[in-house]
Each structure stands twice: as C-alpha cells, then as structure tokens.
Design a protein around this motif. Structure first.
Motif, PDB file in Angstrom:
ATOM      1  N   PRO A 112       0.886  -1.222  -0.093  1.00 15.18           N
ATOM      2  CA  PRO A 112       0.038   0.096  -0.036  1.00 15.18           C
ATOM      3  C   PRO A 112       0.741   1.266  -0.065  1.00 15.18           C
ATOM      4  CG  PRO A 112       0.454  -0.680   2.225  1.00 15.18           C
ATOM      5  CD  PRO A 112       0.960  -1.845   1.345  1.00 15.18           C
ATOM      6  N   ASP A 113       2.289   1.179  -0.180  1.00 13.33           N
ATOM      7  CA  ASP A 113       2.902   2.365  -0.026  1.00 13.33           C
ATOM      8  C   ASP A 113       2.788   3.335  -1.086  1.00 13.33           C
ATOM      9  OD1 ASP A 113       4.233   0.819   2.232  1.00 13.33           O
ATOM     10  OD2 ASP A 113       5.289  -0.236   0.783  1.00 13.33           O
ATOM     11  N   ILE A 114       2.640   2.915  -2.397  1.00 15.09           N
ATOM     12  CA  ILE A 114       2.497   3.809  -3.455  1.00 15.09           C
ATOM     13  C   ILE A 114       1.202   4.555  -3.875  1.00 15.09           C
ATOM     14  CG2 ILE A 114       1.748   2.028  -5.216  1.00 15.09           C
ATOM     15  CD1 ILE A 114       4.669   4.533  -5.414  1.00 15.09           C
ATOM     16  N   ALA A 115       0.241   4.289  -3.040  1.00 17.05           N
ATOM     17  CA  ALA A 115      -1.164   4.817  -3.668  1.00 17.05           C
ATOM     18  C   ALA A 115      -2.101   4.689  -2.322  1.00 17.05           C
ATOM     19  CB  ALA A 115      -1.606   4.116  -4.728  1.00 17.05           C
ATOM     20  N   ALA A 116      -3.142   5.455  -2.607  1.00 19.55           N
ATOM     21  CA  ALA A 116      -4.291   5.253  -1.693  1.00 19.55           C
ATOM     22  C   ALA A 116      -5.617   4.905  -2.648  1.00 19.55           C
ATOM     23  CB  ALA A 116      -4.610   6.493  -0.761  1.00 19.55           C
ATOM     24  N   PRO A 117      -6.315   4.167  -2.115  1.00 21.92           N
ATOM     25  CA  PRO A 117      -7.740   3.911  -2.711  1.00 21.92           C
ATOM     26  C   PRO A 117      -8.532   4.790  -2.737  1.00 21.92           C
ATOM     27  CG  PRO A 117      -7.227   1.794  -1.204  1.00 21.92           C
ATOM     28  CD  PRO A 117      -6.145   3.102  -1.073  1.00 21.92           C
ATOM     29  N   VAL A 118      -9.142   5.487  -3.760  1.00 24.45           N
ATOM     30  CA  VAL A 118     -10.340   6.339  -4.076  1.00 24.45           C
ATOM     31  C   VAL A 118     -11.664   5.977  -4.666  1.00 24.45           C
ATOM     32  CG1 VAL A 118      -8.342   8.178  -3.698  1.00 24.45           C
ATOM     33  CG2 VAL A 118      -8.979   7.402  -5.908  1.00 24.45           C
ATOM     34  N   ASP A 119     -12.395   6.797  -4.718  1.00 23.78           N
ATOM     35  CA  ASP A 119     -13.692   6.610  -5.399  1.00 23.78           C
ATOM     36  C   ASP A 119     -13.729   7.961  -6.522  1.00 23.78           C
ATOM     37  OD1 ASP A 119     -14.520   4.446  -4.148  1.00 23.78           O
ATOM     38  OD2 ASP A 119     -15.143   5.513  -2.420  1.00 23.78           O
ATOM     39  N   ALA A 120     -14.437   7.494  -7.438  1.00 19.92           N
ATOM     40  CA  ALA A 120     -14.504   8.738  -8.494  1.00 19.92           C
ATOM     41  C   ALA A 120     -15.684   9.491  -8.190  1.00 19.92           C
ATOM     42  CB  ALA A 120     -14.917   8.005  -9.854  1.00 19.92           C
ATOM     43  N   ALA A 121     -15.876  10.791  -8.684  1.00 22.88           N
ATOM     44  CA  ALA A 121     -17.002  11.766  -8.450  1.00 22.88           C
ATOM     45  C   ALA A 121     -18.146  11.117  -8.988  1.00 22.88           C
ATOM     46  CB  ALA A 121     -16.459  13.108  -8.946  1.00 22.88           C
TER      47      ALA A 121
ATOM     48  N   GLY B 263      -4.863   6.085 -16.959  1.00 24.91           N
ATOM     49  CA  GLY B 263      -5.073   7.276 -15.815  1.00 24.91           C
ATOM     50  C   GLY B 263      -5.964   8.192 -16.088  1.00 24.91           C
ATOM     51  N   THR B 264      -6.363   8.626 -14.945  1.00 24.27           N
ATOM     52  CA  THR B 264      -7.615  10.003 -15.260  1.00 24.27           C
ATOM     53  C   THR B 264      -7.005  11.260 -14.991  1.00 24.27           C
ATOM     54  OG1 THR B 264      -8.329   9.791 -13.122  1.00 24.27           O
ATOM     55  CG2 THR B 264      -9.250   8.321 -14.550  1.00 24.27           C
ATOM     56  N   LYS B 265      -7.973  12.296 -15.271  1.00 19.78           N
ATOM     57  CA  LYS B 265      -7.632  13.529 -15.105  1.00 19.78           C
ATOM     58  C   LYS B 265      -9.126  14.092 -14.809  1.00 19.78           C
ATOM     59  CE  LYS B 265      -4.702  17.505 -16.561  1.00 19.78           C
ATOM     60  NZ  LYS B 265      -3.824  17.982 -17.433  1.00 19.78           N
ATOM     61  N   GLY B 266      -9.298  14.886 -13.782  1.00 21.75           N
ATOM     62  CA  GLY B 266     -10.623  15.405 -13.634  1.00 21.75           C
ATOM     63  C   GLY B 266     -11.729  14.497 -13.037  1.00 21.75           C
ATOM     64  N   SER B 267     -11.307  13.324 -12.580  1.00 23.63           N
ATOM     65  CA  SER B 267     -12.320  12.300 -12.125  1.00 23.63           C
ATOM     66  C   SER B 267     -12.437  12.679 -10.511  1.00 23.63           C
ATOM     67  CB  SER B 267     -11.368  11.012 -12.017  1.00 23.63           C
ATOM     68  OG  SER B 267     -10.415  10.964 -11.433  1.00 23.63           O
ATOM     69  N   GLY B 268     -12.128  13.692  -9.914  1.00 30.21           N
ATOM     70  CA  GLY B 268     -12.549  13.842  -8.748  1.00 30.21           C
ATOM     71  C   GLY B 268     -11.641  13.860  -7.612  1.00 30.21           C
ATOM     72  N   GLN B 269     -11.895  14.597  -6.229  1.00 25.38           N
ATOM     73  CA  GLN B 269     -11.100  14.589  -5.205  1.00 25.38           C
ATOM     74  C   GLN B 269     -10.490  13.529  -4.693  1.00 25.38           C
ATOM     75  OE1 GLN B 269     -13.690  17.582  -2.788  1.00 25.38           O
ATOM     76  NE2 GLN B 269     -12.333  18.957  -3.107  1.00 25.38           N
ATOM     77  N   THR B 270      -9.172  13.484  -4.402  1.00 19.87           N
ATOM     78  CA  THR B 270      -8.443  12.512  -3.645  1.00 19.87           C
ATOM     79  C   THR B 270      -7.675  13.096  -2.429  1.00 19.87           C
ATOM     80  OG1 THR B 270      -6.308  13.030  -4.559  1.00 19.87           O
ATOM     81  CG2 THR B 270      -7.927  11.892  -6.006  1.00 19.87           C
TER      82      THR B 270
ATOM     83  N   ALA C  85      -5.134   6.654  -5.941  1.00 22.66           N
ATOM     84  CA  ALA C  85      -4.366   7.863  -6.083  1.00 22.66           C
ATOM     85  C   ALA C  85      -2.961   8.008  -5.806  1.00 22.66           C
ATOM     86  CB  ALA C  85      -5.300   8.946  -5.194  1.00 22.66           C
ATOM     87  N   LEU C  86      -2.056   7.881  -6.643  1.00 23.54           N
ATOM     88  CA  LEU C  86      -0.784   7.816  -6.472  1.00 23.54           C
ATOM     89  C   LEU C  86      -0.286   8.755  -5.643  1.00 23.54           C
ATOM     90  CD1 LEU C  86       0.565   6.690  -9.831  1.00 23.54           C
ATOM     91  CD2 LEU C  86      -0.428   5.216  -7.868  1.00 23.54           C
ATOM     92  N   ARG C  87       1.052   8.403  -4.806  1.00 20.69           N
ATOM     93  CA  ARG C  87       1.603   9.461  -3.792  1.00 20.69           C
ATOM     94  C   ARG C  87       2.877   9.537  -4.606  1.00 20.69           C
ATOM     95  NH1 ARG C  87      -0.079   5.084   0.253  1.00 20.69           N
ATOM     96  NH2 ARG C  87      -1.768   5.990   1.472  1.00 20.69           N
ATOM     97  N   TYR C  88       3.426  10.918  -4.503  1.00 19.68           N
ATOM     98  CA  TYR C  88       4.682  11.203  -4.992  1.00 19.68           C
ATOM     99  C   TYR C  88       5.133  12.547  -4.604  1.00 19.68           C
ATOM    100  CZ  TYR C  88       1.535  12.784  -8.678  1.00 19.68           C
ATOM    101  OH  TYR C  88       0.587  13.467  -9.488  1.00 19.68           O
ATOM    102  N   HIS C  89       6.370  13.108  -4.537  1.00 14.29           N
ATOM    103  CA  HIS C  89       6.829  14.464  -4.434  1.00 14.29           C
ATOM    104  C   HIS C  89       7.345  14.964  -5.543  1.00 14.29           C
ATOM    105  CE1 HIS C  89       7.598  13.367   0.441  1.00 14.29           C
ATOM    106  NE2 HIS C  89       6.443  13.302   0.056  1.00 14.29           N
TER     107      HIS C  89
END
Length: 465
Positions: free
Chosen positions: A21-30, A114-121, A77-81
């Motif tokens: 689970p280190d790289i991302a967090a599960p999310v739901d679409a808008a 991958g998506t763009k504009g699919s909702g808040q994370t 939703a991927l995590r990165y810096h």
C-alpha cells in the motif's frame, strides 16, 4: 517513430499491487451529473483490446468508472513528491486523477489507464479535483500532434463531459467540466522515487527500482539495479528532450513529478508549439524566469533526472550514478541528429550537428517557421517555388548537400500540400471557441484527422527509427 499500433486482445493485469500500500491510496470517483461522450480514441483503444466497447460500456467505464474486468477493483491515487520550478514540494500527489486500470498492449508492454478530472483525492488540497472541457480538448490536440511527430507520448483515450460548471481563475468562468482518461506506459515518476527517499524508506526505493526494471523495461535486475535503471531513464529522457525540440514543442511544466521514468511525455497543461525556433519561447504564463523555455528543456529534463540519481543515492554509491548521468549530453546530441534527419526525410550521417546548427541559424535569420522549414525541405531538397537562396541559408544549403534523401520521402500526398499541418495557439483557441460557442465539434475532429494524415506521411518514410 509514429507507427499505428497493432490491435491487441484485452489482457488485464494489476502489477501495481507489488507496490501497495506504499505507493497509493484507494479512492472513489466523483459522481457526475452527466456523462456525455465527446471523444473516444479507438486507435489507442485497439492497442489494448478496448476498441470493441460499445459507447454505453465506454461511458460506464470511463465516465462512471465502473471497474474493468480482471484489473484494479478500485481506483488508486498515487503518492509522490517533486521539485516544482526547482522548489521541493512534499505535499503533492494525484489531486484530480487516479490510476484506473492496467493491461498489456499488443507489444506486451505494461500500460496504465490514468485519469484527469475524476474527482477529489486525499492529495487534492484545496482543489476541486475537476478538469475543464477546454483542458481536455487541449490534451487531445497536444497528444495527437506529438504522436504524429514521433514523440513518445501518452495517448488521450477518452473525454467525457460531466455537466458541471467549473470556476477557474485562468479562463472565462463558469466553464464546462470533463473527465479524461489517458493511456500511458506507466505513471511512476521521478517524484515517486523522491518521496521514498524523503521518507528514508529504503525498502520502497528497492521495490520501485525492481518494479521499473522488471515491469516497465522488461529487464532482469543486474549487479547494480539503481544504476541500471538510471541508465535507462537517462537514455529515454535524452531522446524525449530531443523529440520536443524537433517537434517545436514546449511542455511548459517540466517539474520532476511530471517526468515519467519510462521517458514518456504526459500531463499537458500550458503547452504550446513555438512557431519559430526561439530558444526563449515559454508556454506557461507563470514561468517568469523562462526555466522551461523551448531552448532550456534538455537542461530542465537532465536536472530532473539528476534528482532521480540523488534519490537512488540512498541505495548505492555515487560514482556509478554520476557515470550514467554524464551520458545525457552525448545521448541528447545523438537523438537530435536522428530525429532531425527523420523529420527532414534524409538518411542520418556525419555532419548532422553542423547541418542542424545551420538549419537553426537559417530559420532564425529568415524568420522561417519550424513546420514550414521541415515541410519545404522534405527529402533534403527545397520545394519548387519557395525561395531559400538568400544568405541566411548559405550554410544550410552547403550542409544538406551531403545528406541523401530517404527513398520515397515525399511519397505521401501530404507533401504536396501548400502548407504544413501546424498546431499554434490561434488554432487551438479557434477549435475551442467553436465548441464553447456553438457546441461544434467538427473543427476538432477535422484537425485530428489532418494530424493523423500528417503522421501517416511521416511514418511511411523507411528511415523512421
């Protein structure tokens, strides 16, 4: 360069599980009020076996984000810096997009949807997680044009209008909303490695390195996997930088979180194609210092790759990493020669650096546009009726004489057109205006067809490398 992908059988996978689970967090679409299909890229969809979807199924998957069978059960939703305009930011991640699915393409490569504009994370901060329809249209135009010009780019797979009215500070508002899906060869970024290094998470750095080598490069990790990976990234990104220059393209935001470790270009915000070979031309209105100007893109990408080396330093000694980084300038020069000759339709050979320098001087001194130059000199001989006899072109005329034209360089009827296919800001705005004012999508579809015709004209050249 620029070859139409072969059709594939749908082959879903979930390789990203190796990093969870280190790289991302599960999310739901808008949950959007509407889902109106505006663009479906069946050519790209065919490369991963999705072109047979009905429009109804397409909307269900790419507007409502119902899971595709056999791949991710829930978006991530991927995590990165990343360094943003050279300032380190540890508070970023997928703020309005997510990884929706993974699958193999017709060549067996691991591909991401991958998506763009699919909702808040969790990484949206103060953003609404949405994409403007204009932003989606601009992404179609950027990716189609770059693909036609041989750039290794993500593909805009789908645009679905969402029925939302969005407020933005940098365009007239309210403006229409959209959800976009892109097809990419991975969404693992330099910033993904930077985050692991920042957190001093050695195990995650090792897993990211193994994932990239094994699943993205198809290589068995050797004696020094970090240097092995850095070497591949140096090779791919040097070629990417050269491809931008030969295309006359300015990405606009070459932050380290926008550099994919496969060297594939993606995430098109304030992009522009420069009409002239102007090293100082910038795309982003907020790039006040010209950090990512046209002529500084290779420097910017090399700097970003150096940040990957800094991150990998947690795993290995510096010397082998420095050795790989120092290959970048020579690889960039080689890629410039190869790609410039490809677009020009001549056989690569000795003296390419001098020929390119002479061409750039000729364009600068005469005010000849980049697209016009390549169109007129296709095959290494100036088109009849176009005057290149003045002193500005003396050096180029002498240099190009040493290069043989590729067989059938002008075979396609595109090369008989009076003017080249270009994509400058005035036409982008006109295409959007037709949609915004009259809901007229015909100019967009006509432009995509024209761009693909230009791409076909380039890909018919036997020197496509």
């Amino acid at each position: 360069m620029n070859q139409t992908p072969q059709a594939a059988i749908y082959s879903p996978v979930a390789q990203i599980d190796a990093l969870m689970p280190d790289i991302a967090a599960p999310v739901d679409a808008a949950d959007f009020p509407q889902t109106i299909l505006r663009f479906r890229n069946d050519r790209a969809a065919a490369s991963v076996g999705l072109d047979s979807l009905s429009d109804e199924a397409w909307i269900a998957h790419f507007g409502r984000f119902e899971p595709l069978p056999g791949t991710l059960p829930r978006p991530l939703a991927l995590r990165y810096h990343g360094h943003q305009f050279r300032h380190y930011n540890p508070d970023i991640g997928d703020g309005r997009g997510f990884l929706f699915a993974q699958m193999r393409d017709s060549d067996g490569r691991l591909m991401d949807l991958g998506t763009k504009g699919s909702g808040q994370t969790p990484y949206s901060r103060f953003g609404d997680g949405r994409l403007t329809l204009k932003g989606g249209v601009r992404e179609i135009l950027a990716t189609e044009m770059l693909e036609a010009l041989g750039v290794n780019t993500s593909k805009t797979l789908s645009i679905i209008e969402t029925g939302e009215a969005l407020e933005r500070n940098d365009e007239p508002s309210p403006t229409r909303g959209a959800a976009m899906v892109r097809l990419s060869h991975s969404h693992i970024r330099i910033g993904s490695f930077q985050r692991a290094a920042f957190l001093e998470d050695r195990a995650l750095l090792e897993k990211l390195t193994d994932y990239a080598l094994t699943h993205l490069y198809g290589e068995v990790p050797g004696d020094n996997p970090p240097a092995q990976l850095l070497g591949r990234v140096v090779e791919r990104t040097a070629d990417l930088a050269a491809s931008y220059m030969v295309a006359g393209f300015v990405h606009g935001v070459l932050n380290s979180d926008n550099i994919n470790v496969t060297g594939e270009s993606f995430d098109y915000g304030p992009w522009r194609f420069t009409p002239l070979w102007d090293a100082n031309f910038t795309a982003a209105y907020f790039d006040h210092q010209g950090l990512y100007a046209f002529g500084r893109q290779a420097e910017a990408i090399h700097w970003d790759v150096a940040q990957l080396a800094v991150s990998l330093r947690a795993l290995v000694e510096a010397a082998p990493l420095i050795e790989q980084l120092e290959r970048f300038p020579a690889l960039y020069a080689q890629a410039m020669a190869r790609r410039f000759c490809w677009r020009l339709g001549v056989v690569p050979g000795d003296g390419a650096d001098a020929m390119i320098a002479a061409a750039v001087r000729g364009m600068a001194m005469s005010g000849t546009g980049i697209d016009r130059f390549f169109h007129d000199w296709r095959g290494g001989v100036a088109r009849e009726g176009h005057d290149y006899d003045d002193a500005a072109w003396d050096a180029f005329r002498g240099a190009i004489a040493g290069f043989a034209g590729v067989e059938d360089a002008r075979r396609h009827d595109y090369w008989t057109d009076a003017a080249p296919c270009s994509m400058h800001i005035e036409e982008v705005e006109a295409i959007w205006s037709a949609i915004d004012t009259d809901d007229d999508w015909a100019p967009l579809h006509a432009k995509v067809a024209a761009i693909r015709r230009m791409g076909a004209a380039h890909s018919e050249c036997i020197a496509a490398a």
